[in-house]
Design a protein around this motif. Sequence first.
Motif, PDB file in Angstrom:
ATOM      1  N   ALA A   1      10.612   6.488 -17.319  1.00 12.16           N
ATOM      2  CA  ALA A   1      10.182   7.882 -17.460  1.00 12.16           C
ATOM      3  C   ALA A   1      10.040   8.570 -16.097  1.00 12.16           C
ATOM      4  N   GLY A   2      10.197   7.797 -15.021  1.00 11.74           N
ATOM      5  CA  GLY A   2      10.143   8.370 -13.683  1.00 11.74           C
ATOM      6  C   GLY A   2       8.768   8.875 -13.291  1.00 11.74           C
ATOM      7  N   LEU A   3       7.714   8.190 -13.772  1.00  9.86           N
ATOM      8  CA  LEU A   3       6.355   8.718 -13.571  1.00  9.86           C
ATOM      9  C   LEU A   3       5.740   8.329 -12.228  1.00  9.86           C
ATOM     10  N   GLY A   4       6.202   7.216 -11.651  1.00  7.94           N
ATOM     11  CA  GLY A   4       5.594   6.789 -10.384  1.00  7.94           C
ATOM     12  C   GLY A   4       5.622   5.282 -10.260  1.00  7.94           C
ATOM     13  N   TYR A   5       4.722   4.788  -9.430  1.00  8.06           N
ATOM     14  CA  TYR A   5       4.716   3.359  -9.123  1.00  8.06           C
ATOM     15  C   TYR A   5       3.895   2.595 -10.159  1.00  8.06           C
ATOM     16  N   ALA A   6       4.396   1.443 -10.550  1.00 10.40           N
ATOM     17  CA  ALA A   6       3.694   0.605 -11.520  1.00 10.40           C
ATOM     18  C   ALA A   6       3.575  -0.813 -10.985  1.00 10.40           C
ATOM     19  N   LEU A   7       2.389  -1.367 -11.095  1.00  7.79           N
ATOM     20  CA  LEU A   7       2.135  -2.736 -10.628  1.00  7.79           C
ATOM     21  C   LEU A   7       1.492  -3.545 -11.741  1.00  7.79           C
TER      22      LEU A   7
ATOM     23  N   ILE B   1       0.843  -1.199   0.000  1.00  5.42           N
ATOM     24  CA  ILE B   1       0.000   0.000   0.000  1.00  5.42           C
ATOM     25  C   ILE B   1       0.881   1.254   0.000  1.00  5.42           C
ATOM     26  N   HIS B   2       1.873   1.263   0.888  1.00  2.00           N
ATOM     27  CA  HIS B   2       2.643   2.496   1.057  1.00  2.00           C
ATOM     28  C   HIS B   2       3.622   2.758  -0.078  1.00  2.00           C
ATOM     29  N   VAL B   3       4.106   1.699  -0.713  1.00  2.00           N
ATOM     30  CA  VAL B   3       5.005   1.919  -1.844  1.00  2.00           C
ATOM     31  C   VAL B   3       4.216   2.609  -2.970  1.00  2.00           C
ATOM     32  N   ALA B   4       2.932   2.253  -3.062  1.00  2.00           N
ATOM     33  CA  ALA B   4       2.069   2.886  -4.066  1.00  2.00           C
ATOM     34  C   ALA B   4       1.676   4.288  -3.635  1.00  2.00           C
ATOM     35  N   ALA B   5       1.382   4.444  -2.349  1.00  2.00           N
ATOM     36  CA  ALA B   5       1.000   5.767  -1.845  1.00  2.00           C
ATOM     37  C   ALA B   5       2.120   6.771  -2.044  1.00  2.00           C
ATOM     38  N   ARG B   6       3.357   6.308  -1.859  1.00  4.04           N
ATOM     39  CA  ARG B   6       4.504   7.204  -2.028  1.00  4.04           C
ATOM     40  C   ARG B   6       4.815   7.466  -3.495  1.00  4.04           C
ATOM     41  N   GLY B   7       4.233   6.650  -4.363  1.00  5.83           N
ATOM     42  CA  GLY B   7       4.593   6.774  -5.776  1.00  5.83           C
ATOM     43  C   GLY B   7       6.043   6.404  -6.011  1.00  5.83           C
ATOM     44  N   GLU B   8       6.482   5.392  -5.259  1.00  4.01           N
ATOM     45  CA  GLU B   8       7.879   4.952  -5.372  1.00  4.01           C
ATOM     46  C   GLU B   8       8.148   4.564  -6.824  1.00  4.01           C
ATOM     47  N   LYS B   9       9.221   5.040  -7.370  1.00 11.70           N
ATOM     48  CA  LYS B   9       9.480   4.834  -8.805  1.00 11.70           C
ATOM     49  C   LYS B   9      10.119   3.471  -9.045  1.00 11.70           C
TER      50      LYS B   9
ATOM     51  N   THR C   1      -7.136  -2.530  -5.398  1.00 12.24           N
ATOM     52  CA  THR C   1      -6.894  -1.756  -4.182  1.00 12.24           C
ATOM     53  C   THR C   1      -5.800  -0.723  -4.415  1.00 12.24           C
ATOM     54  N   VAL C   2      -4.721  -1.188  -5.022  1.00  9.20           N
ATOM     55  CA  VAL C   2      -3.565  -0.303  -5.244  1.00  9.20           C
ATOM     56  C   VAL C   2      -3.925   0.821  -6.219  1.00  9.20           C
ATOM     57  N   ALA C   3      -4.819   0.490  -7.172  1.00  8.00           N
ATOM     58  CA  ALA C   3      -5.180   1.487  -8.188  1.00  8.00           C
ATOM     59  C   ALA C   3      -5.846   2.720  -7.579  1.00  8.00           C
ATOM     60  N   THR C   4      -6.362   2.577  -6.365  1.00  9.05           N
ATOM     61  CA  THR C   4      -7.029   3.736  -5.744  1.00  9.05           C
ATOM     62  C   THR C   4      -6.032   4.772  -5.227  1.00  9.05           C
ATOM     63  N   LEU C   5      -4.749   4.397  -5.161  1.00  7.67           N
ATOM     64  CA  LEU C   5      -3.747   5.282  -4.561  1.00  7.67           C
ATOM     65  C   LEU C   5      -3.098   6.170  -5.613  1.00  7.67           C
ATOM     66  N   SER C   6      -2.958   7.436  -5.274  1.00 10.18           N
ATOM     67  CA  SER C   6      -2.556   8.391  -6.306  1.00 10.18           C
ATOM     68  C   SER C   6      -1.141   8.165  -6.812  1.00 10.18           C
ATOM     69  N   GLY C   7      -0.268   7.600  -5.969  1.00  7.55           N
ATOM     70  CA  GLY C   7       1.110   7.395  -6.421  1.00  7.55           C
ATOM     71  C   GLY C   7       1.261   6.254  -7.406  1.00  7.55           C
ATOM     72  N   ALA C   8       0.236   5.396  -7.486  1.00 10.23           N
ATOM     73  CA  ALA C   8       0.262   4.291  -8.458  1.00 10.23           C
ATOM     74  C   ALA C   8      -0.215   4.847  -9.796  1.00 10.23           C
ATOM     75  N   VAL C   9       0.675   4.956 -10.769  1.00  6.75           N
ATOM     76  CA  VAL C   9       0.298   5.589 -12.035  1.00  6.75           C
ATOM     77  C   VAL C   9      -0.050   4.571 -13.108  1.00  6.75           C
TER      78      VAL C   9
END
Lengths: 176, 250, 353
Positions: free
Chosen positions: B200-206, B106-114, B163-171
């Motif tokens: 491209a450094g856009l954010g988290y991808a799952l 959850i938090h890796v996505a919330a942070r938008g970890e690249k 679930t992860v898709a709801t988090l803004s850092g998950a692009v």
Amino acid sequence: MMDKILLAGFGGQGVMFIGKILTYAGMLDGREVCWIPSYGPEMRGGTANCSVVISDEEIHSPVIEYADFAIVLNQPSYDKFLPRVKPGGVLVANSSIVSTAGKRDDIEIIAVPAGDMANELGNVSLANMVCLGALLPKLTMVDLASVEKAVSAVVGKKKPELYELNLAAVRKGLGK
Amino acid sequence: MQRVFGRPKGLTELPFHYCPGCTHGVIHRLIGEVLEELDIIGDTIGVAPVGCAGFSLDFFACDFVGAAHGRAQAVATGIKRALPDKIVFTYQGDGDIAAIGTAHSIHVAARGEKITSIMVNNAVFGMTGGQMAPTTIGGQITTTSPYGRDCALVGAPIDMPKTVATLSGAVYVAACSVDTPKNIIQAKKCLKKAFQVQQAGLGYALVSILSTCPTNWGLSPADSLKWLQENMLPVYEMGELKMTEEVKAL
Amino acid sequence: MSKELMKGNEAIGEAAIRAGCKLFFGYPITPSTEIVEYLSKHLPKAGGTVLQGEDEVASINMCYGAATTGARVMTASSSPGFSLKQEGMSYLAAAELPVVVVNVNRTGPGLGGLGPSQADYFQCTKGGGHGGYRQIVLAPSKGQELYDFTMEAFDLADKYRTPVVILSDGFLGQMMEPVELKKRPKADLPAKDWVVGGCKGRAKRKVASYSLTNEIGEVNNLHWEAKFAEMKDSLQRWEAFHAEDAEYLIVGYGTCGRIAKSAVLKARRQGIKVGLIRPITLWPFPEEAFANLDGVKGILTVELNFGQMVEDVKLAVECRTPVYFHNRLGGMLPSENEILRKLGQVFDLAVEV
């Protein structure tokens, strides 16, 4: 030589601040110093206390079982720390709000209407500095000159106007 | 003679020792191809935790780090923060990412970890012998749900990508399957995009990929694929679940 | 060199920055919080990164990840949070990753309280996580040592490829003392030829701790065993304070160590030959400090727990002289007089307090 000093009062009365001033004063004079806050859930509101040790030799135990000196700014602190001053020691009480009726004969109690004196300076929150001034002649490790240096170091750069105000309170406590 | 098919450079020469019919091998190959096609083998660090996914350490040609169970995304975060210019991906099972490591997922996505995470979902704990996972579907028999998963008792399965898709850092969040050639091709496209998002450094991808576990399901490889289609596909939403405008523009 | 008046926790933060720490992953917990706060303010200005993890488990594993790249990395916590890190500590030890971990020991068990404690001694020195590993544990006793040991911890971590624990306590962390901000010492360290970072131009590398077969597991464990033995032989450190001619020895580390010094001096003024052994490395425990006990009539170990280090003292003493124990609990500290009274009591000495 070693001065062990207990400082206590309500949170917001500037207990930690005068502790820091004393600690800086000692350090800037080349003394060994140690500042120990009480900390914990009660650190916001309630009674705050800290202790300061200033010495001309290395400070090993920083635990103050019995203090040489104490400044108490409110009644609960007076009641709590009166027994913690060693015989022959000195306690300064802010008599504007502290009744020193419960006395000890083996220590010197200096009752200073610090709150009222601070009010005369236009700011009741300077009571802590007034009490500090009242204690200064008794201390062996720091004097007015070192306190001036310490206030300058702690507040002087950021807020020059506070420097003068704080020192005015210290001098008032000293009777100067 | 022209060579038209071979092992992708993104994989080592080591033969897979996954169980026969397990689709880890297919997914490994897709990732290996993507690493090669994007020319990032030498700049990539993979993180594998515990479980069958932990074997992947040896199979990919890039540097690899082994993590504790569930901690791959925290470890990957540490690597990416230390080396922001490198490509970092995690290769995790469903138990890892949706049970013991949920907080990190959850938090890796919330942070938008690249970083890029790949979740392989086979609806069981594979390596320990087919116990119930958070992704085990209702009624499914496992060694710890011997009478079938009772959702009234233990809850319904988690759809982690949703679930992860709801988090803004998950692009970019995609849910795929490797049960048919068509779906395999689609899964590869999604995997590639998930790495391009990181480039491209856009954010988290799952990318979640439904997988089989013939050994623990007690089915033949062919029947396993059928079971996946009949039982898992109706439960888990498929497709590119989330794609920000920046990702679409890639 | 000028000194700065700093809280113990701030001294740790400043030392980390000056030791070249580039990444800090942490989670706030009293009484360690000033460390993450200090670094949040100052490390980014020094080109580093601070990231507050979702929990302690995440933070220690972020450290694990960063350490695999060879970057200098640290985390800090306090007892309940340090417990959460134990899984990660075991993995760090196994994967041989250099990470500096600060534990500002508060009281327990359970949620406990915020006061100083030494009840995490076992957890730190005996391997708080699974699997039987060892890690270097340093025990500072004052502001300057918090600074110096933190700086050195990074070098020790790199030299031995190991996590290093700084075991402080709530008292040391909150106390302000002058600290000389020394420059980073020059250390002769091995090349980090094992780190990951992309295999371009070299063979692929792995950093992991899995043993696929029992045979591999035994080989790995023999390697760790040899490494722990080497560390045990070469790293023992302690301070001997008036110990040369002592008839009675106090043993205490950290806060208890410094309080005991005052007790030693007071006893000496009364003509009682008391000395102090203050362990600086808690692991390896300084057994060598007890090699020669000629003339020592007894030992008093002082701790802030039910009796933990005293077991290591007894192992080192091997019954050559009696070992007694004194403690305070729940956040309370012994005074020098209290220690002196206990000395008088157990050794039947006339002491004045």
